[in-house]
Design an enzyme around this catalytic site. Structure first.
Site, PDB file in Angstrom:
ATOM      1  N   PHE A 105       9.126  -5.400  -2.338  1.00 10.13           N
ATOM      2  CA  PHE A 105       8.608  -5.447  -0.964  1.00 10.13           C
ATOM      3  C   PHE A 105       7.102  -5.631  -1.048  1.00 10.13           C
ATOM      4  O   PHE A 105       6.402  -4.843  -1.686  1.00 10.13           O
ATOM      5  CB  PHE A 105       8.933  -4.157  -0.185  1.00 10.13           C
ATOM      6  CG  PHE A 105       8.532  -4.279   1.255  1.00 10.13           C
ATOM      7  CD1 PHE A 105       9.387  -4.871   2.178  1.00 10.13           C
ATOM      8  CD2 PHE A 105       7.286  -3.844   1.685  1.00 10.13           C
ATOM      9  CE1 PHE A 105       9.002  -5.021   3.511  1.00 10.13           C
ATOM     10  CE2 PHE A 105       6.896  -3.995   3.014  1.00 10.13           C
ATOM     11  CZ  PHE A 105       7.759  -4.582   3.924  1.00 10.13           C
ATOM     12  N   ASP A 123       1.181  -4.827  -7.387  1.00  7.09           N
ATOM     13  CA  ASP A 123       1.149  -4.345  -6.010  1.00  7.09           C
ATOM     14  C   ASP A 123       1.281  -2.825  -6.056  1.00  7.09           C
ATOM     15  O   ASP A 123       2.362  -2.286  -6.275  1.00  7.09           O
ATOM     16  CB  ASP A 123       2.298  -4.972  -5.209  1.00  7.09           C
ATOM     17  CG  ASP A 123       2.337  -4.486  -3.763  1.00  7.09           C
ATOM     18  OD1 ASP A 123       1.743  -3.436  -3.467  1.00  7.09           O
ATOM     19  OD2 ASP A 123       2.983  -5.154  -2.938  1.00  7.09           O
ATOM     20  N   LYS A 138      -2.190   1.830   2.214  1.00  8.10           N
ATOM     21  CA  LYS A 138      -1.554   3.119   2.478  1.00  8.10           C
ATOM     22  C   LYS A 138      -2.489   4.323   2.257  1.00  8.10           C
ATOM     23  O   LYS A 138      -3.307   4.623   3.098  1.00  8.10           O
ATOM     24  CB  LYS A 138      -0.271   3.241   1.663  1.00  8.10           C
ATOM     25  CG  LYS A 138       0.845   2.333   2.223  1.00  8.10           C
ATOM     26  CD  LYS A 138       2.189   2.689   1.645  1.00  8.10           C
ATOM     27  CE  LYS A 138       3.306   1.782   2.118  1.00  8.10           C
ATOM     28  NZ  LYS A 138       3.858   2.149   3.396  1.00  8.10           N
TER      29      LYS A 138
HETATM   30  C1  LIG Z   1       4.614  -2.123  -2.307  1.00 14.33           C
HETATM   31  C2  LIG Z   1       4.208  -2.499  -0.915  1.00 14.33           C
HETATM   32  N1  LIG Z   1       3.453  -3.600  -0.732  1.00 14.33           N
HETATM   33  C3  LIG Z   1       3.057  -3.981   0.497  1.00 14.33           C
HETATM   34  C4  LIG Z   1       3.414  -3.274   1.618  1.00 14.33           C
HETATM   35  C5  LIG Z   1       2.962  -3.727   2.963  1.00 14.33           C
HETATM   36  O1  LIG Z   1       1.950  -2.877   3.420  1.00 14.33           O
HETATM   37  P1  LIG Z   1       1.524  -2.911   4.969  1.00 14.33           P
HETATM   38  O2  LIG Z   1       2.680  -2.412   5.757  1.00 14.33           O
HETATM   39  O3  LIG Z   1       0.325  -2.004   5.021  1.00 14.33           O
HETATM   40  O4  LIG Z   1       1.168  -4.317   5.296  1.00 14.33           O
HETATM   41  C6  LIG Z   1       4.201  -2.113   1.469  1.00 14.33           C
HETATM   42  C7  LIG Z   1       4.626  -1.351   2.641  1.00 14.33           C
HETATM   43  O5  LIG Z   1       5.515  -0.539   2.616  1.00 14.33           O
HETATM   44  C8  LIG Z   1       4.605  -1.723   0.171  1.00 14.33           C
HETATM   45  O6  LIG Z   1       5.372  -0.638  -0.027  1.00 14.33           O
END
Ligand SMILES: Cc1ncc(COP(=O)(O)O)c(C=O)c1O
Length: 415
Positions: free
Chosen positions: A145, A231, A260
């Site tokens: 994700f 990520d 986050k």
């Molecule tokens: C690993 C990861 N990358 C990217 C995102 C996307 O982040 P945002 O919702 O702040 O755009 C998330 C959101 O849960 C995530 O868990």
């Protein structure tokens, strides 16, 4: 809980039904205030919060140090834009780079934006710095994700999030997570721009890869000329018991993305790059600014990041998360053993852990909420615990107690 507060919550839910876009599937409560690891809804009900705003509120709710920093910054200077240098942004970049491989930081407002920046950096690095304009393919992993913007949903390895939105950004290719042979086969083709991967798949179901997977990816990307992007939007800022999830493996990527927990609840994202990779988004005299964000790195958001990092350090929350996270793992394993075979096992690291069920986790999560415990679903069948880094053993014990009684009820009603 008075009648008046119950009515107030019901009125808000009725209004929400009328005015909000119906994209989310919220649980039917309106949260009103928080303190430490507890939240209260507008009906006056108290909850033990093991979600921390989906891995965001790392200091818990209403931490005095974060509140004080934000109040002070809000009164002094909120926003000036990146037309000028921003002291809090410079300090936040220093605080991050002092704790990892990274040498340069770009700030945005979310995880998706941090990943967008990383993708743009990778493309422009290959085109303008490495002079390899045919290296366009982004490789990502199945089950990953990476966000909901067009490019980041395109590289998210779960078809369900892309349905109805095509055509997607590309070329993108997906390989199974934790599979070095599959990664090698794609990387050795020579057209790969970057490989993006979570050090632990969070939304995908709290999957920790085998020891050596990240190191193997590092070797392969170095050998083949692709950039390696970690990520760390969910695993970063202490959540797994290290500052950053990849530090369990002693491996350094070219780029890492954060969001986050970096702001403890204030929206902020960051893309962190090595000096070499950072060339991919460097300004060239006479050209346009290659990447930018109006709000990115503003004084308020960066004041939150500085307060979060300083407080984690001062309160020893990384070590605390590693230790109490082990305890959480042990308690979850007891639950898994007690409720086998319906509880299949446990997964995770630090304070990002879950109980794997043999069925969708949604009903268990909803029943926990009705019994005063907030947890969330990951990967469909995993009950996710991602408490604030300040959570203590007694909070874990209380949460496990509620989970056990809920599982007893849920399994009795749908065996
Ligand atoms: C690993 C990861 N990358 C990217 C995102 C996307 O982040 P945002 O919702 O702040 O755009 C998330 C959101 O849960 C995530 O868990």
């Amino acid at each position: 809980m008075t009648n008046m507060t119950t009515h107030r919550q019901q009125d808000l839910l009725t209004l929400a039904d009328r005015v909000l876009l119906k994209n989310y599937r919220q649980q039917p409560v309106v949260m009103e205030r928080g303190s430490g690891v507890h939240l209260w809804d507008s009906g006056g009900r108290r909850y033990l919060d093991m979600t921390a705003g989906i891995s965001v509120c790392c200091l818990g709710h209403g931490h005095p140090a974060l509140t004080a920093a934000l109040v002070e910054q809000a009164g002094r200077l909120l926003h000036t834009s990146n037309l000028y240098f921003i002291e809090q942004q410079i300090q936040a970049a220093r605080a991050i780079t002092e704790r990892c491989f990274g040498e340069r930081v770009f700030f945005g407002n979310s995880g998706a934006e941090a990943n967008e920046a990383a993708l743009k950096l990778a493309r422009r690095y290959q085109h303008e710095v490495a002079r390899q304009p045919s290296r366009n393919t982004i490789v990502s992993t199945l089950g990953s994700f990476h966000g909901r913007s067009f490019a980041t949903v395109s590289i998210t390895g779960q078809e369900k999030y892309r349905t109805g939105f095509g055509p997607m950004f590309g070329p993108v290719e997906f390989v199974p997570y934790d599979d070095l042979d599959a990664a090698a086969a794609v990387l050795r083709r020579g057209d790969v721009c970057a490989f993006i991967v979570e050090p632990m798949q969070a939304e995908g179901g709290l999957l920790v890869p085998s020891a050596g997977y990240l190191a193997g990816l590092r070797e392969l990307t170095r050998e083949t000329g692709a950039l390696l992007i970690f990520d760390e939007v969910q695993t970063g800022i202490g959540r797994t018991g290290k500052w950053f999830g990849h530090q369990h493996d002693g491996v350094e990527p070219d780029v890492m993305t954060l969001a986050k927990a970096l702001g403890g609840g204030v929206p902020i994202g960051a893309m962190v790059a090595s000096e070499e990779a950072a060339r991919g988004l460097s300004f060239i005299e006479g050209g346009a600014v290659p990447h930018a964000s109006t709000f990115g790195g503003n004084p308020f958001a960066c004041a939150s990041a500085n307060a979060v990092i300083q407080t984690i350090e001062k309160e020893g929350l990384i070590e605390h998360t590693a230790q109490v996270g082990e305890y959480l793992g042990t308690r979850l394993a007891e639950v898994a053993a007690k409720y086998a075979p319906h509880a299949v096992g446990t997964r995770g690291r630090g304070f990002l852990r879950g109980l794997v069920l043999d069925r969708p986790a949604g009903p268990t999560v909803a029943a926990c909420r009705k019994n005063g415990l907030l947890v969330s679903v990951a990967g469909g069948v995993v009950v996710r615990f991602a408490p604030a880094l300040i959570a203590k053993r007694e909070h874990i014990d209380e949460a496990i107690g509620i989970l056990q009684s809920v599982l007893g009820q849920v399994l009795a009603s749908e065996p």
